[in-house]
Design a protein around this motif. Structure first.
Motif, PDB file in Angstrom:
ATOM      1  N   VAL A  93       0.835  -1.205   0.000  1.00 27.21           N
ATOM      2  CA  VAL A  93       0.000   0.000   0.000  1.00 27.21           C
ATOM      3  C   VAL A  93       0.867   1.251   0.000  1.00 27.21           C
ATOM      4  O   VAL A  93       0.588   2.210  -0.720  1.00 27.21           O
ATOM      5  CB  VAL A  93      -0.969   0.012   1.205  1.00 27.21           C
ATOM      6  N   LEU A 137       0.946   0.744  -4.578  1.00 22.88           N
ATOM      7  CA  LEU A 137      -0.399   1.324  -4.658  1.00 22.88           C
ATOM      8  C   LEU A 137      -0.338   2.846  -4.552  1.00 22.88           C
ATOM      9  O   LEU A 137      -0.971   3.560  -5.327  1.00 22.88           O
ATOM     10  CB  LEU A 137      -1.316   0.743  -3.583  1.00 22.88           C
ATOM     11  N   TYR A 138       0.427   3.353  -3.603  1.00 22.37           N
ATOM     12  CA  TYR A 138       0.553   4.799  -3.430  1.00 22.37           C
ATOM     13  C   TYR A 138       1.092   5.448  -4.705  1.00 22.37           C
ATOM     14  O   TYR A 138       0.550   6.449  -5.182  1.00 22.37           O
ATOM     15  CB  TYR A 138       1.465   5.118  -2.241  1.00 22.37           C
ATOM     16  N   GLU A 139       2.154   4.879  -5.253  1.00 15.74           N
ATOM     17  CA  GLU A 139       2.753   5.429  -6.473  1.00 15.74           C
ATOM     18  C   GLU A 139       1.777   5.391  -7.641  1.00 15.74           C
ATOM     19  O   GLU A 139       1.705   6.331  -8.436  1.00 15.74           O
ATOM     20  CB  GLU A 139       4.040   4.678  -6.805  1.00 15.74           C
ATOM     21  N   ALA A 140       1.007   4.316  -7.755  1.00 16.85           N
ATOM     22  CA  ALA A 140       0.016   4.206  -8.834  1.00 16.85           C
ATOM     23  C   ALA A 140      -1.091   5.235  -8.668  1.00 16.85           C
ATOM     24  O   ALA A 140      -1.560   5.819  -9.654  1.00 16.85           O
ATOM     25  CB  ALA A 140      -0.564   2.791  -8.870  1.00 16.85           C
ATOM     26  N   GLU A 141      -1.511   5.477  -7.439  1.00 18.89           N
ATOM     27  CA  GLU A 141      -2.556   6.470  -7.192  1.00 18.89           C
ATOM     28  C   GLU A 141      -2.072   7.881  -7.505  1.00 18.89           C
ATOM     29  O   GLU A 141      -2.804   8.686  -8.085  1.00 18.89           O
ATOM     30  CB  GLU A 141      -3.042   6.386  -5.744  1.00 18.89           C
ATOM     31  N   VAL A 142      -0.842   8.194  -7.142  1.00 15.28           N
ATOM     32  CA  VAL A 142      -0.280   9.514  -7.457  1.00 15.28           C
ATOM     33  C   VAL A 142      -0.172   9.680  -8.969  1.00 15.28           C
ATOM     34  O   VAL A 142      -0.537  10.722  -9.519  1.00 15.28           O
ATOM     35  CB  VAL A 142       1.095   9.714  -6.778  1.00 15.28           C
ATOM     36  N   LEU A 200      -1.986   8.180 -11.259  1.00 11.07           N
ATOM     37  CA  LEU A 200      -3.342   8.320 -11.783  1.00 11.07           C
ATOM     38  C   LEU A 200      -3.848   9.745 -11.572  1.00 11.07           C
ATOM     39  O   LEU A 200      -4.419  10.355 -12.481  1.00 11.07           O
ATOM     40  CB  LEU A 200      -4.280   7.314 -11.110  1.00 11.07           C
ATOM     41  N   HIS A 201      -3.601  10.286 -10.405  1.00  9.06           N
ATOM     42  CA  HIS A 201      -3.997  11.666 -10.113  1.00  9.06           C
ATOM     43  C   HIS A 201      -3.325  12.642 -11.086  1.00  9.06           C
ATOM     44  O   HIS A 201      -3.912  13.654 -11.469  1.00  9.06           O
ATOM     45  CB  HIS A 201      -3.624  12.015  -8.673  1.00  9.06           C
ATOM     46  N   ALA A 231      -2.512   6.570 -16.106  1.00  8.35           N
ATOM     47  CA  ALA A 231      -3.229   5.390 -15.598  1.00  8.35           C
ATOM     48  C   ALA A 231      -2.419   4.105 -15.726  1.00  8.35           C
ATOM     49  O   ALA A 231      -2.811   3.074 -15.182  1.00  8.35           O
ATOM     50  CB  ALA A 231      -4.549   5.231 -16.346  1.00  8.35           C
ATOM     51  N   ARG A 248      -1.476   2.124 -12.459  1.00 12.85           N
ATOM     52  CA  ARG A 248      -2.681   1.571 -11.826  1.00 12.85           C
ATOM     53  C   ARG A 248      -3.141   0.346 -12.594  1.00 12.85           C
ATOM     54  O   ARG A 248      -3.556  -0.651 -12.017  1.00 12.85           O
ATOM     55  CB  ARG A 248      -3.750   2.654 -11.797  1.00 12.85           C
ATOM     56  N   GLY A 303     -16.349   1.687 -10.742  1.00 22.10           N
ATOM     57  CA  GLY A 303     -15.892   3.058 -10.613  1.00 22.10           C
ATOM     58  C   GLY A 303     -16.995   4.080 -10.743  1.00 22.10           C
ATOM     59  O   GLY A 303     -18.078   3.798 -11.252  1.00 22.10           O
TER      60      GLY A 303
END
Length: 67
Positions: free
Chosen positions: A11, A15-20, A22-23, A27, A30, A44
């Motif tokens: 996480v 996961l954190y890196e993928a979320e950043v 994506l933001h 994509a 992610r 979604g």
């Protein structure tokens, strides 16, 4: 290391890196987190996907639209 510790490491890194990413409009990181084996789904706010083909279409559309 326990299962909980393994999960928290995941996480806090992948996961954190993928979320950043994506933001920030990327994509791809992610997308790599999802399984390549059916069944796979995304529920979604923007759009759902219920197969690997739909998931690929979803992430491709997300990348193109800048969402």
């Amino acid at each position: 290391m326990t299962d909980r510790d393994d999960f928290l490491v995941w996480v806090r890194t992948a996961l954190y890196e993928a979320e950043v990413a994506l933001h920030n409009g990327d994509a791809a990181p992610r997308r790599t987190l999802w399984s390549c084996t059916e069944p796979v789904s995304v529920l979604g706010a923007w759009r759902n996907a219920v197969s690997r083909d739909e998931l690929d279409t979803l992430f491709t559309a997300t990348i193109r639209s800048g969402m």
